[in-house]
Every structure is written in structure tokens, then in C-alpha cells.
Design an enzyme around this catalytic site. Structure first.
Site, PDB file in Angstrom:
ATOM      1  N   GLU A  90       7.274  17.906  -8.356  1.00  0.00           N
ATOM      2  CA  GLU A  90       7.460  16.473  -8.677  1.00  0.00           C
ATOM      3  C   GLU A  90       6.199  15.913  -9.335  1.00  0.00           C
ATOM      4  O   GLU A  90       5.107  15.930  -8.747  1.00  0.00           O
ATOM      5  CB  GLU A  90       7.826  15.685  -7.408  1.00  0.00           C
ATOM      6  CG  GLU A  90       8.297  14.281  -7.718  1.00  0.00           C
ATOM      7  CD  GLU A  90       8.810  13.526  -6.477  1.00  0.00           C
ATOM      8  OE1 GLU A  90       9.349  14.169  -5.560  1.00  0.00           O
ATOM      9  OE2 GLU A  90       8.637  12.297  -6.443  1.00  0.00           O
ATOM     10  N   LYS A 268      10.704  10.141   3.190  1.00  0.00           N
ATOM     11  CA  LYS A 268      10.658  11.114   2.092  1.00  0.00           C
ATOM     12  C   LYS A 268       9.314  10.984   1.370  1.00  0.00           C
ATOM     13  O   LYS A 268       8.686  11.974   0.993  1.00  0.00           O
ATOM     14  CB  LYS A 268      11.828  10.867   1.129  1.00  0.00           C
ATOM     15  CG  LYS A 268      12.062  11.965   0.117  1.00  0.00           C
ATOM     16  CD  LYS A 268      11.232  11.848  -1.143  1.00  0.00           C
ATOM     17  CE  LYS A 268      11.540  12.965  -2.141  1.00  0.00           C
ATOM     18  NZ  LYS A 268      10.737  12.874  -3.355  1.00  0.00           N
TER      19      LYS A 268
HETATM   20  C1  MEV Z   1       9.647   9.264  -4.454  1.00  0.00           C
HETATM   21  O1  MEV Z   1       9.519  10.677  -4.489  1.00  0.00           O
HETATM   22  C2  MEV Z   1       9.140   8.710  -3.152  1.00  0.00           C
HETATM   23  C3  MEV Z   1       9.323   7.208  -2.961  1.00  0.00           C
HETATM   24  O2  MEV Z   1      10.695   6.861  -3.155  1.00  0.00           O
HETATM   25  C4  MEV Z   1       8.885   6.881  -1.564  1.00  0.00           C
HETATM   26  C5  MEV Z   1       9.179   5.459  -1.116  1.00  0.00           C
HETATM   27  O3  MEV Z   1      10.095   4.827  -1.648  1.00  0.00           O
HETATM   28  O4  MEV Z   1       8.462   5.014  -0.198  1.00  0.00           O
HETATM   29  C6  MEV Z   1       8.553   6.433  -3.988  1.00  0.00           C
END
Ligand code: MEV
Length: 435
Positions: A90, A268
Site C-alpha cells: 500500500e 485497519k
Molecule cells: C487506509 O488504508 C486506512 C485508513 O482508512 C484508516 C482510517 O480511516 O483511520 C485511512
């Protein structure tokens, strides 16, 4: 070297780290982590995981799967400057966590970590206990003998200072209403192993004795991934945070505490900082994911595994969750790149690794919440994603810088970019070059 001078040297090594050429970046890392030329070759992918070694890990090997490995920068954890290796696809993860760690450092913030307990859990299930009370009584009477027997199954672990420490008996009404289950928890200190193989052997090894003592039939014997007897903790404190950011991060946490749909994404974001370290060190990230998510649901509703407070301009965040990792056993010591990842971090044991992962998860979460509560996530993500789009559009190596530049300018004007747009711009660039 004095710690002030060491930090100065670390910060000097980090200067423009993401912009300098690859070889220079490797050379700086080598200086800090004392890596030799052969180790740098391994990081480049040369014998990173020889097929002959991979053949011993799994069945039906047809190759190895490369994934970029970078380092998170600017981390000072428990007073120690550290590069954190992360293997991840990512685009924004390493950039975001490094920028956030830099913000913490430059704001005079501190990251501290710890652990709560060191016991993993193995489960021995009696699916239909005829007489729970008498079974528990009989088991309690021979608890010490059973523990000796359990420890005799893992003499190597006992010699390293670990082993079974307790047996806990749990009576659970069956979900299908057909009686009561008796579940025996074998609490075991796995030392620096993740411990799955050890505890599974212990549980299966104890099965005949448990059946003999209780007169009951044992069902499943297997570890639990809800490792709540072994938690990793991290805390970050940042002074002088502006009210908009501080209050915004607290409000974002409130959202996650209120709504499991948000808590899932919040967590996540935390795991974005943890999983890449687990992959880089050859750890079982599925086990950790299962542990973190089940721990997040322990009170009946799915909750965030971090918490943020803002008082008098100081923002404080905490992470607490099970991170069952190992630095011995599994593939960690057999995988050349995983071994190097541990060396880069200067990690001495499993607890040290879990604490670094906890800190990275917390800081990653901070970066996401800070962006979400202020400018939004799209700007930063898409700026980095521009490079992927440029490659996907078919740009040749020499066309990439120009196309990335054009995409960035489109992004700031139009607030969005896409693959179609990238292809159109590439065509225009090529037409202009041809003229
Ligand atoms: C993206 O990989 C992770 C986020 O969605 C985490 C969050 O929303 O806190 C940006």
C-alpha cells in the site's frame, strides 16, 4: 557514543531519506544498522528467499512473491532511535507513518511502550461435560501433576525459562442449548516463540490424562488466538498540538467508539502499521489480526484498539492489544530477509518486537486520524498514488518524472486523478515530445 550525538547522527541519516537514490539510502541504513554488502544484496532481492529454502516452508512451491520493503523513519521508541522495516504494497503507509513519527519527534513528543503479561492460551475442550463440578474438582486435585506432565512435553521451552504456568477451567453453556462445555485453558509462557506449535503439542499431549481424570471425552485441542494474557502497549504524548487537530482526533476516536463500521476502519489503520512489520519479520499476521479483532470485541461491541485524549494542548494516545509474535521458531530465523529485518530494528526478543509493532500501529493510526480530522485522506493518498497510475498508464522509466509532475498538478487543480486521465496526459506528453 553519547545519546545526543547518536540522535544527531540518526537525524542526519534521515535527511531527504525518501528522495535520495536507492544506493545512498541503503548505504545510510547500513551505517546505522551495521549491515554488510551481502546483507544489502539480500535486501535487493538477491537470495532474499532462495527457492531451496522456500521448498522447506510450504508445499507445491512454484516461486517466491516479491513485495516492496521500506523502513519507517523518525521513530524514537523508549528513548531509542530505530528504523522500522515494513514489507507492504500500500503506497501511502510508510510515507504516512514516517511523516507522523517526524511530527511527533519535532513536536518534542515521546513514544513509550510496554507489555502486560506473557502467557499464551491453549484450549482443551470437553464438548458435553456430564458433570462439570466433579470434573473441575478432579482436575483441580491433580493440577500440579498435569502441569508437570505438560512441561515434560516441551523440555526445550522449559530449559529456556518458559513453560506452562497455570490451568484455568471454564464452564460455558452451549450455544445450541444442549448442555455445558468445559474448556480448559493451558496458560503458557512461550518465551520468544509465537508459541502455536508448542501449545498445540501440549494440549494434544494432555488429552489422554484429561480424559482419564474426568472420565469425559475431549474434543478440540488448539491454541486460542485471543491472546489476552499477553498484551502489547504503546503510548504517545505530543505537546503543543493545535486545538483543531487535537479535538478532531478525539472526535474521530469517539466516532470509532460509537460505530463499529468506523471502528473497523480505525483498526485497519492501526494494523496498517503492524502487519507490514509482521510480514517483514516472517510472523503469522493472520494470528495477530484474529487476536486484535477478537480483543476489540471483548466487551460485546467492536471497539477501537487505540484511544486519544487532548488536554491543555497535549495529545495522548494509547494502544493496547494482543500481538502474539515470535523471534525464534516459525520461519523468522530461517528466512534471510526476516532475519535482517530483526537486525535492522536491533530487536532482542519477541517482547521487543511486539512493542515496536504496537508503537508503529499507534503512530500509523495517529497519521490517519490527523489527516481525516483536518485536510482529509485523499490529497496525500492520491499524491502518492500518482506514481502507481503513471506506471499503470504505461509510462517508460524516462517518462515517469514528467507524468508524475503533470498528474500532481492535475490533482491539485481538479482534486482527483484516474488511470484514464493518466493515459490521456501521457499521450499528450508523447505527442509534444514527437513534435
Ligand atoms: C487506509 O488504508 C486506512 C485508513 O482508512 C484508516 C482510517 O480511516 O483511520 C485511512
Amino acid at each position: 557514543m553519547e545519546s545526543g550525538m547518536k540522535t544527531e547522527m540518526f537525524e542526519e541519516l534521515l535527511r531527504e531519506f525518501h528522495r535520495i537514490p536507492f544506493d545512498e539510502r541503503q548505504a545510510r541504513l547500513a551505517r546505522w544498522c551495521d549491515l554488510d554488502p551481502q546483507e544489502l544484496q539480500i535486501l535487493k532481492g538477491v537470495n532474499a528467499l532462495p527457492v531451496e529454502t522456500a521448498e522447506h516452508f510450504i508445499e507445491n512451491v512454484i516461486g517466491v512473491f516479491p513485495i516492496p520493503m521500506g523502513v519507517a523513519t523518525y521513530f524514537n521508541i523508549d528513548g531509542r532511535d530505530v528504523f522500522i522495516p515494513m514489507a507492504v504494497e500500500e503506497t501511502s503507509i510508510i510515507a504516512a507513518v514516517s511523516a507522523t513519527a517526524k511530527w511527533v519527534r519535532k513536536s518534542g513528543g515521546h513514544i513509550t511502550t510496554g507489555s502486560r503479561g506473557n502467557l499464551i492460551i491453549g484450549q482443551i475442550q470437553i464438548p458435553f461435560a456430564k458433570d462439570i463440578e466433579s470434573s473441575v474438582q478432579s482436575l483441580t486435585a491433580v493440577r500440579n501433576r498435569l502441569m508437570d506432565e505438560a512441561n515434560a512435553i516441551v523440555p526445550g521451552l522449559v530449559a529456556r525459562g518458559g513453560g506452562v504456568r497455570d490451568l484455568v477451567f471454564r464452564a460455558l453453556p452451549r450455544e445450541d442449548g444442549t448442555g455445558t462445555m468445559l474448556v480448559i485453558h493451558v496458560m503458557c509462557d512461550p518465551c520468544d516463540a509465537m508459541g502455536a506449535n508448542l501449545i498445540n503439542q501440549v494440549c494434544e499431549g494432555l488429552k489422554p490424562s484429561i480424559e482419564a481424570v474426568t472420565g469425559e471425552k475431549v474434543g478440540l485441542c488448539i491454541l486460542s488466538n485471543l491472546t489476552d494474557g499477553k498484551l502489547a502497549y504503546a503510548r504517545v504524548e505530543i505537546p503543543g498540538v493545535d486545538a483543531e487537530t487535537g479535538k478532531g482526533i478525539v472526535e474521530a476516536t469517539q466516532f470509532a467508539k460509537t460505530d463499529p463500521y468506523r471502528a473497523a476502519t480505525h483498526n485497519k489503520g492501526v494494523l496498517n502499521g503492524i502487519d507490514p512489520i509482521l510480514i517483514a519479520t516472517g510472523n503469522d499476521w493472520r494470528a495477530v489480526e484474529a487476536g486484535v479483532h477478537s480483543f476489540a470485541s471483548r466487551n460485546g461491541s467492536y471497539q477501537p484498539v487505540t484511544d486519544w485524549k487532548f488536554e491543555n494542548g497535549t495529545l495522548t494516545g494509547e494502544f493496547l492489544a494482543p500481538l502474539a509474535v515470535g523471534t525464534v521458531g516459525g520461519v523468522t530465523m530461517l528466512h534471510p530477509t526476516a532475519r535482517l529485518a530483526l537486525k535492522i530494528m536491533g530487536v532482542q526478543n519477541a517482547e521487543g518486537l511486539a512493542r515496536i509493532a504496537a508503537a508503529a500501529g499507534l503512530v500509523q493510526n495517529l497519521g490517519a486520524l490527523k489527516a481525516l480530522a483536518t485536510v482529509g485522506i485523499v490529497k496525500g493518498h492520491m499524491r502518492l498514488h500518482a506514481a502507481n497510475l503513471a506506471i499503470a498508464a504505461g509510462a517508460r522509466e524516462e517518462e515517469l518524472p514528467r507524468l508524475k509532475e503533470e498528474l500532481s498538478s492535475v490533482l491539485s487543480k481538479e482534486k482527483r486523478i484516474s488511470l484514464t486521465r493518466a493515459k490521456e496526459i501521457l499521450e499528450v506528453l508523447r505527442a509534444n515530445t514527437a513534435n
